[in-house]
Scaffold this motif. Sequence first.
Motif, PDB file in Angstrom:
ATOM      1  N   ARG A 166       0.552  -7.176   2.174  1.00 15.06           N
ATOM      2  CA  ARG A 166      -0.146  -8.450   2.369  1.00 15.06           C
ATOM      3  C   ARG A 166       0.698  -9.431   3.174  1.00 15.06           C
ATOM      4  N   SER A 167       2.014  -9.352   3.032  1.00 13.69           N
ATOM      5  CA  SER A 167       2.887 -10.204   3.845  1.00 13.69           C
ATOM      6  C   SER A 167       2.758  -9.846   5.317  1.00 13.69           C
ATOM      7  N   VAL A 168       2.745  -8.562   5.621  1.00 12.92           N
ATOM      8  CA  VAL A 168       2.716  -8.114   7.013  1.00 12.92           C
ATOM      9  C   VAL A 168       1.353  -8.360   7.649  1.00 12.92           C
ATOM     10  N   ALA A 195      11.172 -12.603   0.219  1.00 14.67           N
ATOM     11  CA  ALA A 195      10.709 -13.253  -1.014  1.00 14.67           C
ATOM     12  C   ALA A 195      10.058 -12.260  -1.972  1.00 14.67           C
ATOM     13  N   VAL A 196       9.456 -11.182  -1.419  1.00 17.27           N
ATOM     14  CA  VAL A 196       8.852 -10.167  -2.283  1.00 17.27           C
ATOM     15  C   VAL A 196       9.797  -8.979  -2.497  1.00 17.27           C
ATOM     16  N   GLN A 197      11.057  -9.180  -2.146  1.00 19.56           N
ATOM     17  CA  GLN A 197      12.150  -8.198  -2.391  1.00 19.56           C
ATOM     18  C   GLN A 197      11.944  -6.897  -1.632  1.00 19.56           C
ATOM     19  N   GLN A 208       1.505  -2.750  -7.162  1.00 15.81           N
ATOM     20  CA  GLN A 208       1.637  -4.179  -6.863  1.00 15.81           C
ATOM     21  C   GLN A 208       2.798  -4.456  -5.908  1.00 15.81           C
ATOM     22  N   ALA A 209       3.881  -3.708  -6.046  1.00 16.71           N
ATOM     23  CA  ALA A 209       5.020  -3.900  -5.144  1.00 16.71           C
ATOM     24  C   ALA A 209       4.652  -3.521  -3.715  1.00 16.71           C
ATOM     25  N   LEU A 210       3.904  -2.435  -3.567  1.00 19.65           N
ATOM     26  CA  LEU A 210       3.439  -2.054  -2.234  1.00 19.65           C
ATOM     27  C   LEU A 210       2.501  -3.110  -1.664  1.00 19.65           C
ATOM     28  N   ASP A 211       1.624  -3.605  -2.520  1.00 12.10           N
ATOM     29  CA  ASP A 211       0.631  -4.586  -2.073  1.00 12.10           C
ATOM     30  C   ASP A 211       1.302  -5.851  -1.541  1.00 12.10           C
TER      31      ASP A 211
END
Length: 301
Positions: free
Chosen positions: A246-248, A294-296, A239-242
């Motif tokens: 998804r942001s990029v 925002a997603v650290q 999930q952290a990778l996702d």
Amino acid sequence: MHESATMPGVLAPVVTPFGADLEPDSGRLIAHCRWLARQGCGLAAFGTNSEANSLSVAERMTLLDELVAAGLDPGSMLPGTGTCALPDTVALTRHAVGHGVRGVLMLPPFYYKGVDDEGLYRGFSEVIERVGDDRLRIYLYHIPQLSGVPIGIDLIGRLCDAFPGIVAGMKDSSGEPANLARVLGAFPGFRLYAGTELLLTDNLRLGGVGCISATANINPGAIVEQYRHWQDDAGPGQQALDAVRRSVQRYPMIAALKHVIAHYRDDTEWRRLRPPLTSLAALDGAALIAELEAVQFRFRP
């Protein structure tokens, strides 16, 4: 090529920096590749996100020469060699094999659409025969949304039967989990890479070997950790990778990658793309960095 070692499980289609004259900047490229390699990431130079189809054959050869001369391990490399023109593909492939790379990533000849499997088979087989080197290992490159020329199950099977060992695997950038399952169901042991880390864990569960992902250019350490620890939850988690991916991918991918590198390295030269591609607009770039923070997301220098 190196038979005893294993191809890295995570590779980056290495972004290509350009100078103000729009010539490739080999110094920045070498530094970026060294940074990727330190984090356990392989080098799929001259892929889609490398702007490979905006580079000449001579430029690709010279850059590969310079990467190897700089001490980067050809055993961690999977350079793209597929072009529209048979002689160009042969020349790039022969040159890469001569450097001892682990394999080559090969697009089908993609300009003419609607060609049948017979034509594609003849294209790939002609390259193999003309290169004429037992060290050759081809990884087919399935990216139908850009190439317009899909590589289907029947073609894979025919090539594997005709050239066992030489046709070693594939990068599946279709983004379709069902296609990963179809390929691995039909060809157990085939070295299949997902084209995004969004499908890394799914691909490994199915029996695939990893991913070749654009965002490995900015998040290599975390993706490599997940690859190494996907079974024991010691990695950062899918999930952290996702969240980073998804942001990029909400922005034009190559421009977004270069903007992120430029921002975190404080080096605006990295933002430059070779026409017809263009850099990310300032407002979009600021929004992208805000989303990543925002997603650290953490850029590891």
